[in-house]
Design an enzyme around this catalytic site. Sequence first.
Site, PDB file in Angstrom:
ATOM      1  N   HIS A 358       0.916  -1.304  -0.097  1.00  0.00           N
ATOM      2  CA  HIS A 358       0.014  -0.028  -0.035  1.00  0.00           C
ATOM      3  C   HIS A 358       0.725   1.461   0.150  1.00  0.00           C
ATOM      4  O   HIS A 358       0.336   2.367  -0.086  1.00  0.00           O
ATOM      5  CB  HIS A 358      -1.031   0.016   1.073  1.00  0.00           C
ATOM      6  CG  HIS A 358      -2.029  -1.053   1.219  1.00  0.00           C
ATOM      7  ND1 HIS A 358      -3.194  -0.725   0.577  1.00  0.00           N
ATOM      8  CD2 HIS A 358      -1.889  -2.237   1.484  1.00  0.00           C
ATOM      9  CE1 HIS A 358      -3.926  -1.858   0.583  1.00  0.00           C
ATOM     10  NE2 HIS A 358      -3.310  -2.836   1.505  1.00  0.00           N
ATOM     11  N   LYS A 546      -8.375  13.950   4.729  1.00  0.00           N
ATOM     12  CA  LYS A 546      -7.332  12.983   4.795  1.00  0.00           C
ATOM     13  C   LYS A 546      -6.665  12.882   5.774  1.00  0.00           C
ATOM     14  O   LYS A 546      -6.193  14.066   6.405  1.00  0.00           O
ATOM     15  CB  LYS A 546      -6.790  12.712   3.443  1.00  0.00           C
ATOM     16  CG  LYS A 546      -6.166  14.010   2.983  1.00  0.00           C
ATOM     17  CD  LYS A 546      -5.158  13.832   1.546  1.00  0.00           C
ATOM     18  CE  LYS A 546      -6.072  13.896   0.473  1.00  0.00           C
ATOM     19  NZ  LYS A 546      -5.970  12.929  -0.557  1.00  0.00           N
ATOM     20  N   ARG A 547      -5.546  11.751   6.196  1.00  0.00           N
ATOM     21  CA  ARG A 547      -4.717  12.134   7.197  1.00  0.00           C
ATOM     22  C   ARG A 547      -3.912  13.255   6.943  1.00  0.00           C
ATOM     23  O   ARG A 547      -3.485  13.252   5.577  1.00  0.00           O
ATOM     24  CB  ARG A 547      -3.988  10.746   7.198  1.00  0.00           C
ATOM     25  CG  ARG A 547      -4.880   9.519   8.162  1.00  0.00           C
ATOM     26  CD  ARG A 547      -5.103   9.923   9.283  1.00  0.00           C
ATOM     27  NE  ARG A 547      -3.985  10.039  10.387  1.00  0.00           N
ATOM     28  CZ  ARG A 547      -3.626   9.000  11.117  1.00  0.00           C
ATOM     29  NH1 ARG A 547      -4.278   7.942  11.228  1.00  0.00           N
ATOM     30  NH2 ARG A 547      -2.487   9.200  11.750  1.00  0.00           N
ATOM     31  N   LYS A 552       1.052  14.357   1.522  1.00  0.00           N
ATOM     32  CA  LYS A 552      -0.087  14.662   0.946  1.00  0.00           C
ATOM     33  C   LYS A 552      -0.399  16.234   0.661  1.00  0.00           C
ATOM     34  O   LYS A 552      -1.357  16.573   0.198  1.00  0.00           O
ATOM     35  CB  LYS A 552      -1.228  14.336   1.686  1.00  0.00           C
ATOM     36  CG  LYS A 552      -1.349  12.678   1.841  1.00  0.00           C
ATOM     37  CD  LYS A 552      -2.442  12.227   3.022  1.00  0.00           C
ATOM     38  CE  LYS A 552      -2.253  10.804   3.426  1.00  0.00           C
ATOM     39  NZ  LYS A 552      -2.936   9.938   2.276  1.00  0.00           N
ATOM     40  N   THR A 654      -8.400   6.675  -1.893  1.00  0.00           N
ATOM     41  CA  THR A 654      -9.383   6.123  -2.265  1.00  0.00           C
ATOM     42  C   THR A 654     -10.467   7.277  -1.906  1.00  0.00           C
ATOM     43  O   THR A 654     -11.685   7.372  -2.388  1.00  0.00           O
ATOM     44  CB  THR A 654      -9.767   4.981  -1.177  1.00  0.00           C
ATOM     45  OG1 THR A 654      -9.303   5.423   0.106  1.00  0.00           O
ATOM     46  CG2 THR A 654      -9.191   3.791  -1.649  1.00  0.00           C
ATOM     47  N   LYS A 658     -14.256   8.648  -3.669  1.00  0.00           N
ATOM     48  CA  LYS A 658     -15.654   9.244  -2.929  1.00  0.00           C
ATOM     49  C   LYS A 658     -16.015  10.410  -3.467  1.00  0.00           C
ATOM     50  O   LYS A 658     -17.055  10.585  -3.661  1.00  0.00           O
ATOM     51  CB  LYS A 658     -15.419   9.207  -1.321  1.00  0.00           C
ATOM     52  CG  LYS A 658     -15.059   7.466  -0.978  1.00  0.00           C
ATOM     53  CD  LYS A 658     -14.475   7.482   0.477  1.00  0.00           C
ATOM     54  CE  LYS A 658     -13.955   6.021   0.638  1.00  0.00           C
ATOM     55  NZ  LYS A 658     -12.837   6.034   1.823  1.00  0.00           N
TER      56      LYS A 658
HETATM   57  C1  F58 Z   1      -2.934   3.860   2.159  1.00  0.00           C
HETATM   58  N1  F58 Z   1      -2.054   3.453   3.317  1.00  0.00           N
HETATM   59  C2  F58 Z   1      -2.283   4.652   1.066  1.00  0.00           C
HETATM   60  N2  F58 Z   1      -1.386   2.947   5.508  1.00  0.00           N
HETATM   61  O1  F58 Z   1      -1.556   5.861   1.468  1.00  0.00           O
HETATM   62  C3  F58 Z   1      -3.541   5.085   0.051  1.00  0.00           C
HETATM   63  O2  F58 Z   1      -2.588   5.618  -1.033  1.00  0.00           O
HETATM   64  C4  F58 Z   1      -3.987   3.787  -0.157  1.00  0.00           C
HETATM   65  O3  F58 Z   1      -5.239   4.302  -1.130  1.00  0.00           O
HETATM   66  C5  F58 Z   1      -4.713   3.069   0.871  1.00  0.00           C
HETATM   67  O4  F58 Z   1      -3.526   2.685   1.622  1.00  0.00           O
HETATM   68  C6  F58 Z   1      -5.292   1.940   0.378  1.00  0.00           C
HETATM   69  O5  F58 Z   1      -4.692   1.168  -0.581  1.00  0.00           O
HETATM   70  C7  F58 Z   1      -2.567   3.679   4.618  1.00  0.00           C
HETATM   71  O6  F58 Z   1      -3.399   4.169   4.862  1.00  0.00           O
HETATM   72  C8  F58 Z   1      -1.708   3.045   6.703  1.00  0.00           C
HETATM   73  O7  F58 Z   1      -2.299   3.842   7.439  1.00  0.00           O
HETATM   74  C9  F58 Z   1      -0.689   2.188   7.442  1.00  0.00           C
HETATM   75  C10 F58 Z   1      -1.088   2.046   8.893  1.00  0.00           C
HETATM   76  C11 F58 Z   1      -0.057   1.358   9.742  1.00  0.00           C
HETATM   77  C12 F58 Z   1       1.217   1.892   9.736  1.00  0.00           C
HETATM   78  C13 F58 Z   1       1.832   1.951   8.338  1.00  0.00           C
HETATM   79  C14 F58 Z   1       0.973   2.784   7.628  1.00  0.00           C
END
Ligand code: F58
Length: 815
Positions: A358, A546-547, A552, A654, A658
């Site tokens: 991811h 978003k986070r 970002k 994602t 949305k």
């Molecule tokens: C996200 N990763 C990607 N990781 O940033 C985003 O581009 C993608 O659309 C999404 O995954 C789904 O594929 C992400 O959210 C985390 O939050 C992890 C949590 C645990 C620690 C490392 C990052």
Amino acid sequence: MAGLHIDKELLRKRTDELLKLQMISGFQEATEEQIYRALAMALKEQFMEAWTNTQKRVKAEDRKMVYYMSMEFLMGRALGNNLINLGAQQEVRELLSDYGIDLNRIEEQERDWALGNGGLGRLAACFLDSLASLNYPAYGCGIRYRYGMFRQVIEDGYQKEVPDYWLKNGNPFEVRRDSHVKEIHFGGYTRGEYDESGRVRFIHEGYYSVLAVPYDMPVIGYRNGIIDTLRIWNAEPVEQLELASFDAGDYAGADAAKNTAETICKVLYPNDNHYTGKELRLKQQYFFVSATLQRAVERYMETHDDIHGLPEKVVIQMNDTHPAVSVAELMRILLDDYDLEWDEAWDITTRTCAYTNHTIMAEASEKWPIDLFSRLLPRVYQIVDEINRRFVSGIRRRYPGDESKIRSMAILYEGQVRMAPLAIVGSFSVNGVARLHTEILEKREFKDFFELSPEKFSNKTNGITQRRFLMHGNPLLADWITQHIGDGWTTDLTQLKRLLPLAEDPKALEEFMAIKRANKLRLADYIRENNGIEVDPDSIFDVQVKRLHEYKRQLLNILHVMYLYNKLDDFPDMPFVPRTFIFGGKASSGYQLAKLTIKLINNVAKRINEDERIQGKLKVVFIEDYRVSNAEIIFAASDVSEQISTASKEASGTGNMKFMLNGAVTLGTMDGANVEIVEEVGAENAFIFGMSADEVMAHERNNDYDPMRIFRENGEIRRVVMQLVNGFYSPENPELFRPIYDSLLTDRVNGRADTYFNLLDFASYAAAQERVEEAYQDKKRWAAMAFRNTACSGKFSSDRTIEEYVRDIWHLEKM
Ligand code: F58
């Protein structure tokens, strides 16, 4: 199979009885929270049988099953979605209105199930909805955190993290399954022994045990009678009394076990694209992986007598590397519990496990110090060591003398266990989450693995569920679409294409925009209630939720707001298309720069919103505690979707999908799934700016970015950047934003120029914003653009994504 029927009168009767059991005389006297709870219980009574039946069928028909292994499931609220999928929303709305009660208010009583950080966790939740809705047998497997994602409170512009004790009032939908308890072993040592046949067997001793108790949550398919399961494990101590009935572990280690049990499930790590090498996190990972795999194998053996057939009936999908210890744990079970030879066990394991990546952010890649790993999981480590030994010797044979291959691919390297290599070596499938992302994986991050086994790699572009993000979040638009093309889109989102002829129909466009306006009013109400800010529903709602993360680039967005404000500050009466910039998102608690960016946004908001000279033409809002439930309201109300990550850094995104589904126009870089969004809707219906991924990567290679030159040569940018350190937005402490200033001009860690290229993309971003402004002024043009975004969003359903996983990786059959 037909959907299941919810009996409204029975629901009324049982809700009433359940209230009475709590000494509440009935609907009239109950609080909204009490009604929520009783209603949810009464509803559960009616779907329990269908849930049990799904499980029975899977077993009786000997179905292949996917176990979606994830540290995170960001489910949001369940009641509203369950009612929609059960087809009972309208009836329950009527039932409640008999008592003057509004279903929306009852839904709001439920706490979000925030067992995830961001995209990765929400993707897992969307996948479960699609799996159940498409009639596939599936388990989501994770951890029952007592504290999910923290609640964000904004105080004096700063983020404060408040613990989210979401289970305080219990969870009416869950079912505890004591009969499936598993024992998990930590610590201790291993000892070799010869058995009768002269084979060495490894015995794990001196460990301490923790119990894994499953709690099952229903995942209700869309009107098809199928109910899959989200199984989240709770850690509990083995009580002294019970000790005797479990394996002979280390009784003296009982204290360690008790402490571990209490902490394992306590809290979700609030990280986003960042890895922290904390021992507890590895414990969490092994805990749920071991419990799930023990149960998966046991379940398989209940109906089969030969373990060799496992890959035909079970697939383990690892959501990022967090569950990658699955590879070694499955080997352990097969070797130690089923007495298989190494090669047989390896063959089964590598035909069962699959891995999704991811992110390409280097700081997210998981590595555990060997010392820590081997102390916590001695037997599992031994297996990892053997997997590595065999793999590395294979590499040496294939590439004699080429140490670079070992450096890039070895599982054990420089004193660390590297989880991505473990996941890739142990899987038959490796996938990225958008086309561009997968290409970058193949060409760069995993280049050598790709060269070694190209057949393992594939792309699965992410998707989202339209049942939550359109039907539930935007009922006005959902109904309008159904009036025009029927309701086929609810299970086949590509049907939205059939709306396209209406893009030429002025009346349809007017209706479409009237719905957008109603949704903007709904968000304006929310903002008034939560922020005390009045926003103009006729202004452009330009949204970035978003986070918070440097890549970002919320910073680029707020710098641009500062730039616009400088113009207005100089000429308050200049013609200006009214704009409302809306932000929302949490920063990881230890991520100082991200937290400071929140403070900056809030200070900028305060100054601008209070400036009467600009007559409300520009407003800035930071929405507190961004989460699934308020996200639904935000997407529905957005005009512009900010997707402005540094190209190559956002694996997919994602949120972008949305927004698109809800008729917002993307303002973005050619990154992640934005590339495919533009491909679907056409470049003329999006605002694209900035460097391409190739250009970014070239700058990274050449290390030739010089932000100081831009700073010197561009007066407007310089003015904005200087406002970070001259007290313009922090008169009480002019130095407050110095770290952000520094980050733009140099990178704190490497002393290199800003690795996210904010200033380099600024001019192009500002120009794209001007194009937005121009387009918005032409009402008809804008309506057609927004409308085409909805109509062309069909590809981005998680139903499509799931069908691709099924076809290429999981090979499941529909029930
Ligand atoms: C996200 N990763 C990607 N990781 O940033 C985003 O581009 C993608 O659309 C999404 O995954 C789904 O594929 C992400 O959210 C985390 O939050 C992890 C949590 C645990 C620690 C490392 C990052």
